[in-house]
Design a protein around this motif. Sequence first.
Motif, PDB file in Angstrom:
ATOM      1  N   SER A  89       0.869  -1.217   0.035  1.00  0.00           N
ATOM      2  CA  SER A  89       0.098  -0.073  -0.103  1.00  0.00           C
ATOM      3  C   SER A  89       0.915   1.177  -0.037  1.00  0.00           C
ATOM      4  CB  SER A  89      -0.732   0.080   1.306  1.00  0.00           C
ATOM      5  OG  SER A  89      -0.044   0.040   2.372  1.00  0.00           O
ATOM      6  N   ILE A  90       0.218   2.540  -0.494  1.00  0.00           N
ATOM      7  CA  ILE A  90       1.127   3.756  -0.474  1.00  0.00           C
ATOM      8  C   ILE A  90       1.712   4.107   0.923  1.00  0.00           C
ATOM      9  CG2 ILE A  90       0.915   6.208  -0.969  1.00  0.00           C
ATOM     10  CD1 ILE A  90      -0.750   5.479  -3.460  1.00  0.00           C
ATOM     11  N   ASP A 258      -7.408  -2.622  -3.941  1.00  0.00           N
ATOM     12  CA  ASP A 258      -6.580  -1.270  -3.031  1.00  0.00           C
ATOM     13  C   ASP A 258      -5.249  -1.196  -3.823  1.00  0.00           C
ATOM     14  OD1 ASP A 258      -8.890  -0.762  -1.539  1.00  0.00           O
ATOM     15  OD2 ASP A 258      -8.154  -1.657   0.042  1.00  0.00           O
ATOM     16  N   ASP A 262      -4.011   1.759  -5.766  1.00  0.00           N
ATOM     17  CA  ASP A 262      -2.670   2.779  -5.410  1.00  0.00           C
ATOM     18  C   ASP A 262      -1.574   2.580  -6.416  1.00  0.00           C
ATOM     19  OD1 ASP A 262      -3.777   3.254  -2.977  1.00  0.00           O
ATOM     20  OD2 ASP A 262      -2.729   1.450  -1.959  1.00  0.00           O
ATOM     21  N   GLN A 265      -2.744   5.439  -8.860  1.00  0.00           N
ATOM     22  CA  GLN A 265      -2.599   6.648  -8.499  1.00  0.00           C
ATOM     23  C   GLN A 265      -1.240   7.171  -8.410  1.00  0.00           C
ATOM     24  OE1 GLN A 265      -5.182   8.962  -6.674  1.00  0.00           O
ATOM     25  NE2 GLN A 265      -3.344  10.317  -7.247  1.00  0.00           N
TER      26      GLN A 265
END
Length: 655
Positions: A89-90, A258, A262, A265
């Motif tokens: 995850s970021i 997710d 991410d 993004q």
Amino acid sequence: MALATATAGCGVFDRIKPGPHDTVASYHDDYAMRIEYPEVRTCSTSTTQAAEQAIEPMSLEDPSKIPALELSLEEAIQLAVQQSPVLRSIGGTIVANPQGAKTVYDPALAHANPLSGPEAALSAFDAQWTSALFWNKNDAPQNSPPAPPGFPAALLLQTLQQTAATSTNQLSKQTANGASFALRHNVNYLRTNQFVGFPSVYTGYLEAEWRQPLLQGSGTTFNRIAGPNSPIGQYNGVLIARVNEDVALADFEAAVVDLVADVEQAYWDLVVSYRILEANVKGRDAALQTFQYQQVRLEAGAGRSDEEAQAQSQYYQFRAQVEQSLGGTTGLYALEQKLRYLIGLPATDGRLIRPMTEPTDVRVVFDWESALGQALTRRVEVRRERFNVQKREMELTAARLNRRPQLDFLGLYRWRGLGDELISDKDGDRDNLYGSITGGNYQEWQAGIEFNMPVGLRQASVAFAHAKLNLQRERAVLAETELRISHDLSDAARQIALTHQLLETNYDRYQADLRQVDVLRRRYKDGTDNINFLLQAQRQVVTSESEFYRALTNYNVAIRDFHKQKGSLLAYNQVQLAEGQWAAGAYRDAYEVGRHLTPRIVSGETCMPRPLTSGPFDPAAPQASMVPVQGMPYQPASPSDVGEFLEATMIDEVN
């Protein structure tokens, strides 16, 4: 009295002076809490190699002089989902909260859970074999009276001496309708000095037992939901375990969604960082030209020192923006490293990722009714909550069936035997134990019912009320989830329309600022206008160009958000979820078991529970719900050209 004695004792011990054992430090002092380094076996993987191969990070280097790693959005997503078993995850919370990280092992862990997994629930119906074998020796003196005159003393038992052995074996089986079967075999051996028929004798029996619940604990529905012999309020049956596994799969799918979001993004953030760097470089070069032109005018006596200082100040302002857009927290190198982490590359390896996928500027119109229907049915959060509702419905059914008294039928049949030998070829009735048992001369049976009911059934009634409240809660949460999804989808649709309109507006603003700069530059060189207007226009064109690039990226992120909200992000990015390869032995076992499992010819005579699902579901299946329409006439420059532009426009520091 006991309390007074204890108090007095404490006072006595308090007056005892410390001895050597109280003053000398123990060997174990400060040992248990000592900080040590763990010794574990580690293996080299692509992830550990990426961590070890990182080189010194880049900060203000010229991007055009760094070797490029051209990467498309599709390739970045493929690398992210294939590189590591940990779904990144970021935020990078793996260091602070490793237990909360999602991995590809989570669905398998839910299946293999020894307490709540399907195999653990099925193990309650496995046949159980128990066996025990004990020996013991008794040598106890007896309280015997003295021998009367003329009576042989040897006939009186002065000491009891025995050698005994006990062997017990049982094979039991629990069935899906609640019945339990057991087959037991017990053998006892006794050698004694007592006055008996056989000083050494074998006794034993073989019995079969059947216990069938008639009320509480009966039926396949209850036993498949709650499990056999489960306490009131606990539900660990096969169907519950199956739903728990489906929930774990839904959680894994949500983590993959997710991750893909991410990565996209981070990819678009990197794209806009290149464009903003390009705009700042152009603004810096324009400010430098203005500053150098003003220096020439000042040296020729035609300029003013305050105007020269203003031009110099603006140059350094743009230069600081270039440096910030390179090495800042939201600069090119920081955003490139964020994408590197998501796709599993070293933090720095001497190359610079160059995005190759162009952001789209085409207006996309989604069919709202189709998108809303997909969101309310295909979103993984909706499916996960529906599984929870299904679980609560089954728990309510089990709680209702459990609110009954316990009434069991018990049947038992036993063959007994006795012999002075365990096995023999003699034909006598009591010559050997197994001959006596198989002869069938000593048979016993028992049949009856057992009844047990707590007066009022308080615990079972509370469990039923608790299950009903749980079901109402999950249904309310499901309804609220659907309402929240509809609102989120509406926001995402609004953002698509807004970001595209802002894209066109910022493009028009950027073109107007370019024309303004051209006009003011000519007027400034002609001496008909003040330098302040030109400097302000140069700042405005850089700002409008940066805002245009941000609007372009925001539009692509809005399209991503809409797909995420309607449950089609995996299909939009062509990501498939599939089960990994089994071990070779598992395929062989499945083949051998499958040969003995054939479907019933007359399906109507088969009693089957209500299915938990309606069939397979593919979250990555394409869904047609958008129609592209005419886009704006702007064609953004390729990110690969940014390096060439920077190489041509990078200017050394002005002395």
